[in-house]
Design a protein around this motif. Structure first.
Motif, PDB file in Angstrom:
ATOM      1  N   GLU A  30       0.801  -1.220   0.000  1.00 30.78           N
ATOM      2  CA  GLU A  30       0.000   0.000   0.000  1.00 30.78           C
ATOM      3  C   GLU A  30       0.839   1.279   0.000  1.00 30.78           C
ATOM      4  O   GLU A  30       0.323   2.368  -0.172  1.00 30.78           O
ATOM      5  N   LYS A  31       2.105   1.125   0.224  1.00 31.65           N
ATOM      6  CA  LYS A  31       2.943   2.332   0.180  1.00 31.65           C
ATOM      7  C   LYS A  31       3.040   2.850  -1.240  1.00 31.65           C
ATOM      8  O   LYS A  31       3.472   3.952  -1.495  1.00 31.65           O
ATOM      9  N   GLY A  32       2.668   2.013  -2.176  1.00 28.35           N
ATOM     10  CA  GLY A  32       2.625   2.473  -3.556  1.00 28.35           C
ATOM     11  C   GLY A  32       3.923   2.271  -4.280  1.00 28.35           C
ATOM     12  O   GLY A  32       4.867   1.686  -3.772  1.00 28.35           O
ATOM     13  N   SER A  33       3.943   2.798  -5.472  1.00 27.60           N
ATOM     14  CA  SER A  33       5.065   2.531  -6.352  1.00 27.60           C
ATOM     15  C   SER A  33       6.102   3.623  -6.219  1.00 27.60           C
ATOM     16  O   SER A  33       5.928   4.589  -5.519  1.00 27.60           O
ATOM     17  N   LYS A  34       7.157   3.429  -6.969  1.00 28.48           N
ATOM     18  CA  LYS A  34       8.161   4.488  -6.998  1.00 28.48           C
ATOM     19  C   LYS A  34       8.048   5.277  -8.296  1.00 28.48           C
ATOM     20  O   LYS A  34       8.899   6.063  -8.635  1.00 28.48           O
ATOM     21  N   GLU A  35       6.977   5.046  -9.014  1.00 28.30           N
ATOM     22  CA  GLU A  35       6.774   5.724 -10.300  1.00 28.30           C
ATOM     23  C   GLU A  35       6.803   7.230 -10.072  1.00 28.30           C
ATOM     24  O   GLU A  35       5.985   7.775  -9.321  1.00 28.30           O
ATOM     25  N   HIS A  36       7.725   7.905 -10.750  1.00 24.97           N
ATOM     26  CA  HIS A  36       8.024   9.293 -10.426  1.00 24.97           C
ATOM     27  C   HIS A  36       6.819  10.223 -10.338  1.00 24.97           C
ATOM     28  O   HIS A  36       6.591  10.864  -9.317  1.00 24.97           O
ATOM     29  N   PHE A  37       6.031  10.284 -11.418  1.00 28.07           N
ATOM     30  CA  PHE A  37       4.957  11.291 -11.423  1.00 28.07           C
ATOM     31  C   PHE A  37       3.776  10.924 -10.527  1.00 28.07           C
ATOM     32  O   PHE A  37       2.848  11.694 -10.360  1.00 28.07           O
ATOM     33  N   LEU A  38       3.828   9.730  -9.957  1.00 30.35           N
ATOM     34  CA  LEU A  38       2.758   9.365  -9.025  1.00 30.35           C
ATOM     35  C   LEU A  38       3.157   9.694  -7.592  1.00 30.35           C
ATOM     36  O   LEU A  38       2.304   9.880  -6.729  1.00 30.35           O
ATOM     37  N   THR A  39       4.453   9.750  -7.328  1.00 29.89           N
ATOM     38  CA  THR A  39       4.903  10.006  -5.955  1.00 29.89           C
ATOM     39  C   THR A  39       5.423  11.419  -5.775  1.00 29.89           C
ATOM     40  O   THR A  39       5.403  11.958  -4.679  1.00 29.89           O
ATOM     41  N   VAL A  40       5.918  12.010  -6.857  1.00 29.07           N
ATOM     42  CA  VAL A  40       6.407  13.389  -6.793  1.00 29.07           C
ATOM     43  C   VAL A  40       5.430  14.260  -7.585  1.00 29.07           C
ATOM     44  O   VAL A  40       5.427  14.236  -8.811  1.00 29.07           O
ATOM     45  N   PRO A  41       4.573  14.991  -6.871  1.00 31.53           N
ATOM     46  CA  PRO A  41       3.549  15.749  -7.599  1.00 31.53           C
ATOM     47  C   PRO A  41       4.140  16.900  -8.402  1.00 31.53           C
ATOM     48  O   PRO A  41       5.185  17.450  -8.044  1.00 31.53           O
ATOM     49  N   ILE A  42       3.474  17.239  -9.477  1.00 31.35           N
ATOM     50  CA  ILE A  42       3.890  18.369 -10.308  1.00 31.35           C
ATOM     51  C   ILE A  42       3.303  19.647  -9.700  1.00 31.35           C
ATOM     52  O   ILE A  42       2.107  19.705  -9.386  1.00 31.35           O
TER      53      ILE A  42
END
Ligand code: OGA
Ligand code: NI
Length: 369
Positions: free
Chosen positions: A50-62
């Motif tokens: 549930e911590k989620g992925s490390k996919e950049h645009f999903l974890t680092v918001p624009i």
């Protein structure tokens, strides 16, 4: 109170037709999921990290406020990259106050906490307002297994109509949210289309986001999350959707297999980020860009822990608008991947069929021999 149902039909009527919803079913004290909600094996969702992925645009918001500063080009670049790959990103400094976001989640809980009779007045066919629809599952009559979600859908025509017809529990906040979302979405569409080398006239831009709808989704706790889905896999038919999710989590996006990069297909979680909004491209931008941009395929898992709310604002073309790949893009690509379609016909196709991933796009796909 424990309810007993002689067959799947009376259960279906209780949940869907009488407007008790999944919430009514859960409140009745069921301890296991009835048959009509059990998904076929290949649609079930495995327990995930549930911590989620490390996919950049999903974890680092624009940071959208940077569009107005020296980092403009970098932010545009990020938006375009997300649009070409996942079709999803998260955004902060989107022009909505944290207060508004909190009020929206509260309003959604308030709406669904009402007794079934209060919600049933908005059921399809009997709704006291042509602009509001309350329902369970998406295409309940067509789905192989029902989704574990209740929702209310509000169509925007103008402010006066919204204040008169939308449910009083949520109309003011939903209206603010719709207007601010539309503003943001318009800006994003403009950026994405300009990046294809096309400058659209204001009137065409407006037409591409002219159909505006706010939904409130309610996903009750589920006794057997491994057997159900909150929302089955689909892409939105919109131009762009903006979505507020609470801190429970469960929204997932599909990453396609990439043989060249040696990557297998996978579903990754879009982790809740306080204050952020999820932005996802709909099928319309995939069609307009001749496939350059991707509408993200997504789904929602259920959980036994806590009920979840989410509030999407969908901006879509006006129903009479003709949608097809932009001529400039077609020329560049040497031919269109999609045929032209009146948006209303696309919607009718979408609403008339059970969802299966992005298969609605097949309706307009040009099959090369
Ligand atoms: C939708 C949807 C996702 C969510 O309403 O179209 O995909 O997180 N919702 O509720
Ligand atoms: Ni969706």
């Amino acid at each position: 109170m424990t309810l007993s149902f002689e067959d799947g039909n009376s259960l279906f009527d209780f949940v869907v037709k009488d407007g008790n919803g999944i919430k009514g079913l859960v409140d009745s004290g069921i301890v296991e999921v009835p048959e009509i909600f059990i998904q076929p094996l290949d649609e079930r969702i495995e327990k995930v990290d549930e911590k989620g992925s490390k996919e950049h645009f999903l974890t680092v918001p624009i940071d959208l406020s940077k569009l107005d500063g020296p980092d403009h080009d970098q932010v545009v670049n990020d938006i375009v990259t997300a649009a070409k790959t996942l079709g999803f990103f998260q955004a902060i400094n989107h022009g909505m106050s944290l207060d508004l976001l909190e009020s929206l989640k509260d309003a959604a809980h308030q709406f669904f906490a009402q007794p079934p009779e209060a919600k049933a007045v908005y059921l399809k066919g009997v709704s006291r307002s042509p602009l509001v629809k309350y329902a369970t599952s998406f295409t309940a009559e067509k789905d192989k297994a029902l989704e574990w979600r209740d929702y209310v859908s509000m169509l925007y025509t103008h402010d006066g109509d919204a204040l008169e017809h939308w449910p009083k529990e949520c109309k003011e906040v939903a209206l603010d949210y719709m207007k601010l979302s539309a503003k943001m979405i318009r800006r994003l569409v403009e950026i994405l289309i300009r990046n294809l080398g096309v400058n659209l006239e204001d009137s065409r831009l407006e037409a591409l986001i002219g159909l505006k709808i706010v939904n409130m989704n309610y996903y009750p706790t589920c006794p057997n999350p491994e057997l159900t889905v909150g929302a089955g896999r689909h892409s939105d038919t919109s131009t762009i959707t903006m979505l507020l999710q609470d801190d429970i989590g469960g929204l997932q996006v599909r990453v396609e297999e990439d043989i060249v990069a040696g990557r297998k297909e996978e579903w990754i979680e879009i982790p809740p980020i306080p204050g952020a909004l999820v932005v996802n491209l709909g099928d319309v931008l995939q069609i307009l860009s001749n496939g350059r941009y991707k509408s993200g395929e997504h789904r929602v898992r259920t959980t036994s822990k806590q009920s979840r709310v989410s509030i999407p604002a969908f901006c879509s073309p006006r129903p009479t608008e003709k949608i097809g790949p932009l001529p400039q893009q077609v020329e560049l690509d040497g031919g269109p991947l999609y045929r032209e379609v009146i948006f209303q016909d696309y919607m009718t196709h979408f609403l008339g069929n059970a969802h299966e991933g992005k298969n609605c796009l097949d309706f307009v796909k040009i099959n090369k021999i």
